[in-house]
Design a protein around this motif. Structure first.
Motif, short mmCIF file in Angstrom:
data_model
loop_
_atom_site.label_atom_id
_atom_site.label_comp_id
_atom_site.label_asym_id
_atom_site.label_seq_id
_atom_site.Cartn_x
_atom_site.Cartn_y
_atom_site.Cartn_z
N VAL A 1 43.91 51.77 42.50
CA VAL A 1 44.38 50.39 42.47
C VAL A 1 44.16 49.79 43.85
O VAL A 1 44.25 50.48 44.87
CB VAL A 1 45.88 50.26 42.07
CG1 VAL A 1 46.09 50.63 40.61
CG2 VAL A 1 46.76 51.10 42.96
N ALA A 2 43.86 48.51 43.90
CA ALA A 2 43.57 47.85 45.17
C ALA A 2 44.86 47.44 45.87
O ALA A 2 45.54 46.52 45.44
CB ALA A 2 42.66 46.64 44.94
N VAL B 1 36.33 37.60 40.70
CA VAL B 1 37.69 38.03 40.35
C VAL B 1 38.35 36.95 39.47
O VAL B 1 38.91 37.26 38.41
CB VAL B 1 38.55 38.30 41.62
CG1 VAL B 1 40.01 38.52 41.24
CG2 VAL B 1 38.00 39.51 42.38
N GLY B 2 38.23 35.71 39.88
CA GLY B 2 38.84 34.62 39.12
C GLY B 2 38.24 34.50 37.73
O GLY B 2 38.95 34.38 36.73
N LEU B 3 36.93 34.58 37.68
CA LEU B 3 36.22 34.47 36.41
C LEU B 3 36.59 35.61 35.47
O LEU B 3 36.93 35.40 34.30
CB LEU B 3 34.72 34.51 36.71
CG LEU B 3 33.76 34.43 35.54
CD1 LEU B 3 33.79 33.03 34.96
CD2 LEU B 3 32.35 34.78 36.02
N GLY B 4 36.54 36.83 35.99
CA GLY B 4 36.86 38.00 35.18
C GLY B 4 38.28 37.94 34.65
O GLY B 4 38.52 38.15 33.46
N HIS B 5 39.20 37.61 35.53
CA HIS B 5 40.59 37.52 35.09
C HIS B 5 40.76 36.44 34.04
O HIS B 5 41.50 36.62 33.06
CB HIS B 5 41.51 37.27 36.29
CG HIS B 5 41.74 38.52 37.11
ND1 HIS B 5 42.35 38.50 38.34
CD2 HIS B 5 41.46 39.82 36.85
CE1 HIS B 5 42.42 39.75 38.81
NE2 HIS B 5 41.87 40.56 37.93
N ALA C 1 42.40 43.51 48.18
CA ALA C 1 43.80 43.50 47.77
C ALA C 1 44.34 42.06 47.82
O ALA C 1 45.01 41.61 46.89
CB ALA C 1 44.62 44.42 48.67
N ASP C 2 44.01 41.35 48.88
CA ASP C 2 44.43 39.94 49.01
C ASP C 2 43.92 39.09 47.87
O ASP C 2 44.59 38.18 47.40
CB ASP C 2 43.89 39.33 50.31
CG ASP C 2 44.70 39.71 51.52
OD1 ASP C 2 45.87 40.11 51.35
OD2 ASP C 2 44.15 39.61 52.64
#
Ligand code: C2E
Ligand code: CA
Ligand code: CA
Ligand code: CA
Length: 279
Positions: free
Chosen positions: A48-49, A223-227, A248-249
């Motif tokens: 996990v990040a 990250v935004g797109l995937g989520h 992580a940020d």
């Protein structure tokens, strides 16, 4: 054995490109490799990040193929997987890899994830669904622990077949991830079209985090797109504290890379899989 020759052209003609000759020799050796027990798997942790390695709990491993050639020593997978692909040997080899990885993971005291790479030929031309199904039964591995990594681009070769295969795999209860995201011809519609559970951001983007603002933007966007599409995100090739902190940020879900752990024989990760009392 002599490779196919046509007319006066033979494998041993001096003008023949040394690389091609080398590939043929490797191919002949490779066809014996499984039988001779020269193939093995290394395992690289996925965690996990979180901001520190200590906090980044290991949640699974990716299985990576290794070939110990009797004369050449270790041949990297980037050299022998393509040869196996072109020659059709990948079917037998891929089956061995999948079985070995599932058998290994099924023996761990902790029910961690195991990720296995499927090559394009294995995915598009073999009976991958039947194979996964029978190996799950044979090894007793819970389907939810198996994750299959497929490189982007493979599915587009035959969209309908690709989609049908992904759906059938998911119906078995296994998860599928898009490997090397961003390295090829991925498009946004592609992500929308195929029901991936996970996106693995290619190392090329992670590598420049901290030095190159464009990479940071790309990682943030993926990250935004995937989520937004309900997928989880793994960053590959994490090598520094700075990269881990950034990921992580940015709410990346998981990380993989030398900073967390290098690919190694599973014995090196006994404690992580629950085989000893170590913390
Ligand atoms: P991949 O699936 O993208 O695997 C990750 C590669 O990145 C591995 O190389 C791993 O050792 C390397 N890596 C991991 N963390 C780091 C890091 O922090 N820094 C750097 N510089 N590298 C890192 P490897 O094991 O040489 O494998 C190369 C490729 O060969 C894999 O890329 C995959 O495409 C293919 N491959 C490996 N094993 C298999 C297999 O069992 N089946 C199939 N079909 N392909 C495989
Ligand atoms: Ca992979
Ligand atoms: Ca990858
Ligand atoms: Ca790669």
């Amino acid at each position: 054995a002599k490779a196919k020759s046509r007319g006066s052209i033979s494998v041993y003609e001096p003008e023949m490109d040394a690389q091609i000759r080398d590939r043929r020799v490797l191919h002949q050796d490779l066809s014996l490799a499984i039988r001779n027990g020269e193939l093995s798997l290394h395992y690289q942790p996925q965690a996990v990040a979180r901001h520190t390695v200590a906090e980044s709990e290991v949640i699974g491993f990716e299985a990576l193929a290794r070939w110990l050639h009797p004369v050449r020593g270790f041949v990297p997978p980037g050299d022998f997987i393509p040869i196996a692909e072109e020659s059709g040997l990948i079917v037998e080899m891929g089956e061995w890899i999948l079985r070995e990885a599932c058998r290994e993971a099924a023996s761990w005291p902790k029910p961690l994830q195991i990720a296995v790479n499927l090559s394009p030929a294995q995915f598009m031309h073999g009976d991958v669904v039947g194979l996964v199904h029978s190996i799950l039964i044979e090894t007793g591995l819970a389907p939810g622990r198996l994750e299959l990594e497929i490189t982007e681009g493979v599915l587009i070769e035959d969209f309908d077949r690709g989609l049908a295969l992904l759906r059938r795999l998911k119906a078995l209860g296994v998860r599928v991830s898009m490997d090397d995201f961003g390295s090829g011809y991925s498009s946004l519609s592609y992500l929308q079209a195929f029901p991936f559970d996970k996106i693995k951001i290619d190392r090329a983007f992670v590598m420049h985090l901290g030095r190159n603002p464009q990479s940071a933007s790309i990682v943030r966007a993926v990250v935004g797109l995937g989520h937004g599409l309900g997928m989880s995100i793994v960053a590959e090739g994490v090598e520094t504290q700075e990269q881990l902190g950034f990921l992580a940020d940015e709410d990346c879900d998981a990380v993989q890379g030398y900073f967390i752990g290098k690919p190694a024989p599973i014995g090196q990760y006994s404690a992580l899989v629950g085989r000893t009392n170590a913390p």
